[in-house]
Each structure stands twice: as structure tokens, then as C-alpha cells.
Design a protein around this motif. Structure first.
Motif, mmCIF file in Angstrom:
data_model
loop_
_atom_site.group_PDB
_atom_site.id
_atom_site.type_symbol
_atom_site.label_atom_id
_atom_site.label_comp_id
_atom_site.label_asym_id
_atom_site.label_seq_id
_atom_site.Cartn_x
_atom_site.Cartn_y
_atom_site.Cartn_z
ATOM 1 N N UNK A 142 42.621 -55.495 0.429
ATOM 2 C CA UNK A 142 42.203 -56.596 -0.442
ATOM 3 C C UNK A 142 43.398 -57.448 -0.853
ATOM 4 N N UNK A 143 44.505 -56.797 -1.199
ATOM 5 C CA UNK A 143 45.709 -57.537 -1.592
ATOM 6 C C UNK A 143 46.257 -58.347 -0.430
ATOM 7 N N UNK A 144 46.267 -57.763 0.763
ATOM 8 C CA UNK A 144 46.782 -58.489 1.922
ATOM 9 C C UNK A 144 45.937 -59.723 2.215
ATOM 10 N N UNK A 145 44.628 -59.591 2.078
ATOM 11 C CA UNK A 145 43.750 -60.743 2.293
ATOM 12 C C UNK A 145 44.025 -61.840 1.276
ATOM 13 N N UNK A 146 44.254 -61.439 0.020
ATOM 14 C CA UNK A 146 44.539 -62.416 -1.028
ATOM 15 C C UNK A 146 45.905 -63.068 -0.820
ATOM 16 N N UNK A 147 46.871 -62.300 -0.282
ATOM 17 C CA UNK A 147 48.197 -62.870 -0.015
ATOM 18 C C UNK A 147 48.126 -63.988 1.015
ATOM 19 N N UNK A 148 47.239 -63.869 1.988
ATOM 20 C CA UNK A 148 47.066 -64.949 2.958
ATOM 21 C C UNK A 148 46.695 -66.253 2.261
ATOM 22 N N UNK A 149 45.785 -66.164 1.290
ATOM 23 C CA UNK A 149 45.382 -67.363 0.554
ATOM 24 C C UNK A 149 46.518 -67.890 -0.323
ATOM 25 N N UNK A 150 47.271 -66.985 -0.964
ATOM 26 C CA UNK A 150 48.370 -67.427 -1.827
ATOM 27 C C UNK A 150 49.466 -68.117 -1.023
#
Length: 469
Positions: free
Chosen positions: A325-333
């Protein structure tokens, strides 16, 4: 501070003690990477030999120098730097050096991958807060101020109109002096409260904003530099020009500061509101709507030329501890228009991505995020390089090493780890001082090995005792 290692003679191993002084200035805390001052590159981008606090890692330093050039030319957007290597090979030092190369006022926000697992806020919120804290905002304002050295500070009292007992401050008279002249100001009693809060006395250099009445203490006038003060002081020269002038004020904040200030509820002054704020000690989660409003205000300031956005550095160590989940959110950030520079670090090879059961990827990072990373490898230190690092840290900590101690510690570092050898320095100096010596001798290092175990020896002892699972 440059290393003095490199000579085989005994005096080269004696790091000088800090100069004794009668000053009351407080000594700064010695951090593990306080000796790092930059990447230590020449103008052509090649690594200089053992400079800026670095020993070895020439290829990694040169690669990070290219990354710094990309960041300064604003061509690193949407990407991240991934530092890979074994424990104690300088990954954190490289990230800190990149921050130093970008500028002194650039925000540096370090965190560990396991920090996201909080019971108070969501994992993605922790990452978003770290990114916002790493984006600086330099606000420049030209304000009318009264600036000068305080020559007079006289509060005027009068009878309290609300009761027949006691007196209250009706106004305060402040005399200010500059190189060009002097001026006497009659100020409101609320400004006198600010003066008391700033602990301003005669001889301090201050400025008072004409519009808001805000008072700021700049420092002590250098005319008093020869006097002996109880506390350490910052001495500043007498201001030039008139007392009443226009002055450009620069204030550095982060978007995280603005988010927190606007997210915090503004309660009343009654006792129930105060008690409620004390009870609610948990973290306040910032909504995406509030962040967009803050971004809109910041963009307005930037368009007016009042403020400048200063992208900083987010350093996430042990990045393999993040989950899918964090890795997916990092893509957006990373794709955000105001994203800071992102540096990851890991010591893992191929491993399962946390939060999944069947996805195995290099360094425990999903392929879609790994494709965005520019990967730099750090090498293990040789025995000679370990000796140079140890000498450098001894210089920073003000420790003196006897004959043969540096070689002994370097062998220990090569056999176990650099961190273990570094951790023996200060305890060994304590043993030497207890024995009445001013420098560390080989017997002190030998006693340290009896008192403390390195990780490899400890694991071997457990396995030999039959406790290994």
C-alpha cells in the motif's frame, strides 16, 4: 574536518583534544554523521581523496554528484534515488551529503520504513506528512520596522482603573540607537509584554514591526563583546541607517508546518477549552482538502513574488519495511508537482514485497516503483579505509589514540563491522580516563572486547550453546 591518518608514525595517531576555553558557549552534540560536510567532489565531478568527511565510496559519491546536478537543473522530477549496500557502508551519509550539496537551508527529513506503522494515523498519512515537511517555503517580506540597539527601557505605571489596588503598565519608553542616530519610542503595554517574553535588556539589538508591533531580538550589541556574560551570546554589529526603515525579512517554514497550524483547532480561552486541548494529545490527521487549500495560498504567494518554494530531501531508510500500500502511494507522491527529492536506502537483495505473499522483487520493492529509481551501490570498506574512518571520528570526538590502537581497531572493524569498531572508541576512552591516562591504549581495546561482543561472535556463541532455532 580532514583526516590526519596516512602516516605510520605514532604522532599521526594522536588526535588533538578540543582547545580548552573559559567561554560559556555550549558544546554541540556529536552525531554519528556530524563529520559529513558534502560529497567531496572537484568542479569536474570527480571524487577527491578522503575529503568533506568521506572516506572511499568514490563511485557512489560521483553518482550522487550527477543526481545533485539533475536536481539543481530541475530534471529529476518523478524519480527517486535508491542506495543499496550492506550495513555500515555509508548510505545515510550519502543522503545527508546530497542534502548539504543542495544548500544549507534545504529541509532534510529522515525516516525509517517502520515509522509508517502507527496506531494513530494511516500509513499513507505518515508518508504524506514526511513529504510535506521536506518542502520548504522561504517567505520574503519588506516591512517597516524600528531597528537599533536598546539604550533605554522604561515602563511607565499608572493606577489600575479596574480596582484601587496595584498598578498597571500604561506604556513603555524604548530608546533605539543606530550608526546614523537615535530615536525614542512610546510603545503600547502589549509590546512591553513581548519585550519581557524575548528577555530583552539594554544593549540588545532588536527590531519592532511598525504594523503588527511584533518584537524580535537579533542579538547582543558587539559593543558589549568584552564583558563576561553568564550565558553565551550572539554578538551583532550596530545597525546602519535610520532607526525607522524598510527591512526585508526572510522566514523559512515548511508545508508541514502550515498544514499543522491550520489543522489544529483554535479553541477558546475559557478553562474548558484549555482542558480539552490538554486531553486531546493525539495527532491530528490533515485532510487532503486542507492541503489543497494550503497549496493554493502558497501558489498565490509564489505568483506574487512574496515566497519561494524550496524542495528538500526525504530520506527513507530500510525502505523494504514498507508494504504494498505504501509503495503504491509513493508512486502518486513522486508524480506530484511539488514533490521533494526522494532517497531510499536498503540492504536487502531479492525478497518478498511486504504485504504480499507471492511477489518477490529486488530489494523488496515492487517493479513499478523500482523502475522509477536510479540505483547507486555502496561498497564495503577495506581495512585501510576503516582505519581512516576511525581516525576521523577520533578527531571529531577529541580522542587521543596510542601506538597500535588504530591498527587494532581497524582489524576489529574488518573482522566484525565498521560500526562495532566505532562504538568501541568512546567506552575505551572512558576506561583510559579511569586508569588515569589521557589516551587510549591497546589494553583498553582488549578490555572492550571482553566486555562487549560483536554481532558475529554473539551469534556464534548462541549457535555453539545450542540455542539456535
Amino acid at each position: 574536518m580532514t583526516s590526519t591518518a596516512g602516516s605510520s608514525s605514532t604522532p599521526a595517531h594522536n588526535a588533538p583534544l578540543p582547545p580548552s576555553t573559559t567561554s560559556t558557549a555550549r558544546s554541540s552534540r556529536i552525531a554519528p554523521h556530524s563529520h559529513i560536510k558534502g560529497l567531496g567532489l572537484d568542479p569536474e565531478g570527480f571524487a577527491l581523496l578522503d575529503t568533506a568527511g568521506f572516506v572511499g565510496q568514490n563511485q557512489a559519491r560521483e553518482a550522487c554528484g550527477v543526481i545533485v546536478d539533475l536536481i539543481k537543473s530541475r530534471k529529476f522530477a518523478g524519480r527517486a534515488l535508491l542506495l543499496v549496500g550492506g550495513p555500515g557502508t555509508g548510505k545515510t551519509a550519502l543522503a545527508l551529503a546530497v542534502s548539504h550539496e543542495l544548500g544549507a537551508k534545504v529541509p532534510f527529513c529522515p525516516m525509517v520504513g517502520s515509522e509508517v506503522y502507527s496506531t494513530e494515523v494511516k500509513k499513507t498519512e505518515v508518508l504524506a506528512e514526511a513529504f510535506r515537511r521536506a518542502i520548504g517555503l522561504r517567505i520574503k517580506e519588506t516591512k517597516e520596522v524600528y531597528e537599533g540597539e536598546v539604550t533605554e527601557l522604561t515602563p511607565s505605571e499608572s493606577e489600575n482603573p479596574l480596582s484601587g489596588y496595584g498598578k498597571t503598565v500604561s506604556h513603555v519608553v524604548v530608546g533605539l540607537k543606530t550608526v546614523k542616530g537615535t530615536k525614542q519610542l512610546r510603545l503600547d503595554p502589549t509590546i512591553y509584554e513581548a519585550i519581557l517574553k524575548e528577555k530583552i535588556v539594554v544593549g540588545d539589538v532588536i527590531y519592532v514591526e511598525a504594523n503588527t508591533g511584533a518584537v524580535k531580538r537579533v542579538g547582543r550589541s558587539d559593543a558589549y563583546a568584552s564583558s563576561y556574560d553568564l550565558e553565551s551570546e550572539t554578538y551583532v554589529p550596530l545597525p546602519k541607517g535610520d532607526v525607522h526603515k524598510k527591512k526585508e525579512l526572510v522566514q523559512d517554514v515548511t508545508l508541514g508546518d502550515l498544514d499543522a497550524a491550520n489543522a489544529r483547532p483554535q479553541g477558546g480561552q475559557d478553562i474548558m477549552s484549555v482542558m480539552g486541548s490538554l486531553v486531546k494529545s493525539g495527532r491530528t490527521e490533515v485532510t487532503e482538502k486542507l492541503r489543497k487549500e494550503v497549496n493554493k495560498v502558497v501558489q498565490n504567494y509564489v505568483d506574487q513574488g512574496v515566497a519561494e518554494v524550496v524542495p528538500g530531501v526525504v530520506f527513507i531508510d530500510e525502505v523494504h519495511m514498507l508494504d504494498i500500500e505504501c509503495f503504491t502511494y509513493l508512486n502518486a507522491l513522486l508524480e506530484d508537482r511539488m514533490a521533494p527529492t526522494v532517497i531510499f536506502a536498503t540492504n536487502r537483495g531479492n525478497s518478498v514485497v511486504r504485504g504480499t505473499t507471492d511477489i518477490v522483487s529486488a530489494h523488496g520493492i515492487p517493479v513499478d516503483l523500482l523502475d522509477r529509481c536510479m540505483i547507486v551501490k555502496t561498497e564495503s570498506y577495506t581495512t585501510e579505509q576503516i582505519a581512516k574512518v576511525l581516525q576521523l571520528r577520533a578527531n571529531v570526538e577529541g580522542l587521543k589514540l596510542g601506538a597500535g590502537v588504530l591498527e587494532k581497531l581497524a582489524v576489529e572493524g574488518d573482522k566484525s563491522s565498521l560500526r562495532y569498531a566505532l562504538q568501541l572508541l568512546t567506552p575505551a576512552s572512558i576506561l583510559a580516563s579511569l586508569a588515569g591516562r589521557s589516551q587510549i591504549e591497546i589494553e583498553d581495546v582488549g578490555e572492550m572486547n571482553e566486555l562487549f561482543l560483536d554481532a558475529k561472535t554473539s551469534a556464534a556463541n548462541i549457535a555453539a550453546a545450542g540455542y539456535e532455532l
